[in-house]
Design a protein around this motif. Structure first.
Motif, PDB file in Angstrom:
ATOM      1  N   UNK A  83       0.842  -1.197   0.000  1.00  0.00           N
ATOM      2  CA  UNK A  83       0.000   0.000   0.000  1.00  0.00           C
ATOM      3  C   UNK A  83       0.880   1.251   0.000  1.00  0.00           C
ATOM      4  N   UNK A  84       0.734   2.067  -0.990  1.00  0.00           N
ATOM      5  CA  UNK A  84       1.496   3.306  -1.068  1.00  0.00           C
ATOM      6  C   UNK A  84       0.628   4.453  -0.592  1.00  0.00           C
ATOM      7  N   UNK A  85       1.243   5.435   0.005  1.00  0.00           N
ATOM      8  CA  UNK A  85       0.491   6.610   0.417  1.00  0.00           C
ATOM      9  C   UNK A  85       0.117   7.395  -0.835  1.00  0.00           C
ATOM     10  N   UNK A  86      -1.049   7.991  -0.812  1.00  0.00           N
ATOM     11  CA  UNK A  86      -1.539   8.709  -1.984  1.00  0.00           C
ATOM     12  C   UNK A  86      -0.589   9.833  -2.382  1.00  0.00           C
ATOM     13  N   UNK A  87      -0.001  10.522  -1.425  1.00  0.00           N
ATOM     14  CA  UNK A  87       0.958  11.583  -1.737  1.00  0.00           C
ATOM     15  C   UNK A  87       2.134  11.067  -2.541  1.00  0.00           C
ATOM     16  N   UNK A 139      -9.602   1.915  -7.263  1.00  0.00           N
ATOM     17  CA  UNK A 139      -9.141   2.427  -5.966  1.00  0.00           C
ATOM     18  C   UNK A 139      -8.150   3.560  -6.161  1.00  0.00           C
ATOM     19  N   UNK A 140      -7.228   3.386  -7.096  1.00  0.00           N
ATOM     20  CA  UNK A 140      -6.258   4.447  -7.378  1.00  0.00           C
ATOM     21  C   UNK A 140      -6.973   5.719  -7.814  1.00  0.00           C
ATOM     22  N   UNK A 141      -7.926   5.571  -8.729  1.00  0.00           N
ATOM     23  CA  UNK A 141      -8.663   6.729  -9.237  1.00  0.00           C
ATOM     24  C   UNK A 141      -9.382   7.444  -8.093  1.00  0.00           C
ATOM     25  N   UNK A 142     -10.026   6.674  -7.211  1.00  0.00           N
ATOM     26  CA  UNK A 142     -10.777   7.251  -6.089  1.00  0.00           C
ATOM     27  C   UNK A 142      -9.843   7.979  -5.128  1.00  0.00           C
ATOM     28  N   UNK A 164      -6.188  15.032  -4.950  1.00  0.00           N
ATOM     29  CA  UNK A 164      -5.848  16.144  -5.842  1.00  0.00           C
ATOM     30  C   UNK A 164      -7.041  16.896  -6.407  1.00  0.00           C
ATOM     31  N   UNK A 165      -8.228  16.285  -6.336  1.00  0.00           N
ATOM     32  CA  UNK A 165      -9.399  16.900  -6.951  1.00  0.00           C
ATOM     33  C   UNK A 165      -9.511  16.591  -8.435  1.00  0.00           C
ATOM     34  N   UNK A 166      -8.577  15.789  -8.956  1.00  0.00           N
ATOM     35  CA  UNK A 166      -8.560  15.423 -10.368  1.00  0.00           C
ATOM     36  C   UNK A 166      -8.341  13.929 -10.515  1.00  0.00           C
ATOM     37  N   UNK A 167      -8.937  13.314 -11.544  1.00  0.00           N
ATOM     38  CA  UNK A 167      -8.578  11.926 -11.835  1.00  0.00           C
ATOM     39  C   UNK A 167      -7.134  11.871 -12.346  1.00  0.00           C
ATOM     40  N   UNK A 180       2.019   8.500  -4.537  1.00  0.00           N
ATOM     41  CA  UNK A 180       1.486   8.176  -5.864  1.00  0.00           C
ATOM     42  C   UNK A 180       1.377   9.451  -6.705  1.00  0.00           C
ATOM     43  N   UNK A 181       0.913  10.522  -6.090  1.00  0.00           N
ATOM     44  CA  UNK A 181       0.803  11.809  -6.793  1.00  0.00           C
ATOM     45  C   UNK A 181       2.185  12.248  -7.283  1.00  0.00           C
ATOM     46  N   UNK A 182       3.173  12.163  -6.416  1.00  0.00           N
ATOM     47  CA  UNK A 182       4.528  12.578  -6.804  1.00  0.00           C
ATOM     48  C   UNK A 182       5.105  11.673  -7.887  1.00  0.00           C
ATOM     49  N   UNK A 183       4.814  10.383  -7.820  1.00  0.00           N
ATOM     50  CA  UNK A 183       5.283   9.461  -8.854  1.00  0.00           C
ATOM     51  C   UNK A 183       4.667   9.825 -10.205  1.00  0.00           C
ATOM     52  N   UNK A 184       3.360  10.085 -10.209  1.00  0.00           N
ATOM     53  CA  UNK A 184       2.713  10.453 -11.474  1.00  0.00           C
ATOM     54  C   UNK A 184       3.221  11.802 -11.968  1.00  0.00           C
ATOM     55  N   UNK A 185       3.467  12.727 -11.071  1.00  0.00           N
ATOM     56  CA  UNK A 185       4.008  14.029 -11.479  1.00  0.00           C
ATOM     57  C   UNK A 185       5.361  13.829 -12.172  1.00  0.00           C
ATOM     58  N   UNK A 186       6.177  12.936 -11.631  1.00  0.00           N
ATOM     59  CA  UNK A 186       7.486  12.654 -12.221  1.00  0.00           C
ATOM     60  C   UNK A 186       7.406  11.941 -13.558  1.00  0.00           C
ATOM     61  N   UNK A 187       6.309  11.230 -13.784  1.00  0.00           N
ATOM     62  CA  UNK A 187       6.133  10.482 -15.036  1.00  0.00           C
ATOM     63  C   UNK A 187       5.099  11.116 -15.962  1.00  0.00           C
ATOM     64  N   UNK A 188       4.739  12.326 -15.708  1.00  0.00           N
ATOM     65  CA  UNK A 188       3.643  12.970 -16.448  1.00  0.00           C
ATOM     66  C   UNK A 188       3.877  13.017 -17.947  1.00  0.00           C
TER      67      UNK A 188
END
Length: 129
Positions: free
Chosen positions: A23-27, A56-59, A65-68, A29-37
């Protein structure tokens, strides 16, 4: 005084609580996606990488973030494009490709929808002299 100690102890336990396996913390995950945007995103693979389903990830992502995830990725790409527009002389086609959008016309349309001006107009308006 005792209530204060209980609250502090509970807060310490919460901070020190270990994550469940996979289980990864959502923060994070956000930073990982930001790095791979700027890379293609397969949501199912990305979710599995973080030990959860795509739903679950989407939710969780939406709650954080307020965004999918895909919208967040696109916003990150457009932010990077804006930076490139005002700091470089690169062609619009080159900037579109650098932010992961191969079709310059599609890029311009997306950019206009979000910024209410074309990439060229944005560059002219915000370019640092």
């Amino acid at each position: 005084m005792t209530l204060h100690r209980i609250v502090i102890a509970a807060a310490r336990q919460t901070r020190a609580a270990p994550r469940r396996e996979g289980e990864a913390m959502t923060g994070d995950i956000v930073e990982t996606l930001r790095g791979r945007a700027l890379q293609p995103l397969d949501l199912a693979d990305f979710a599995a990488e973080h030990g959860m389903s795509a739903a679950t990830l989407r939710r969780r992502f939406l709650a954080e973030t307020g965004l999918p995830p895909k919208a967040f990725q696109l916003r990150s790409r457009m932010d990077h494009a804006k930076q490139l527009l005002v700091t470089t002389d690169e062609k619009i086609e080159t900037i579109a490709a650098k932010v992961g959008i191969d079709d310059a016309f599609y890029f311009s349309r997306l950019f206009h929808e979000r910024e209410s001006c074309s990439p060229s107009q944005f560059r002219a308006r915000y370019r640092r002299s």
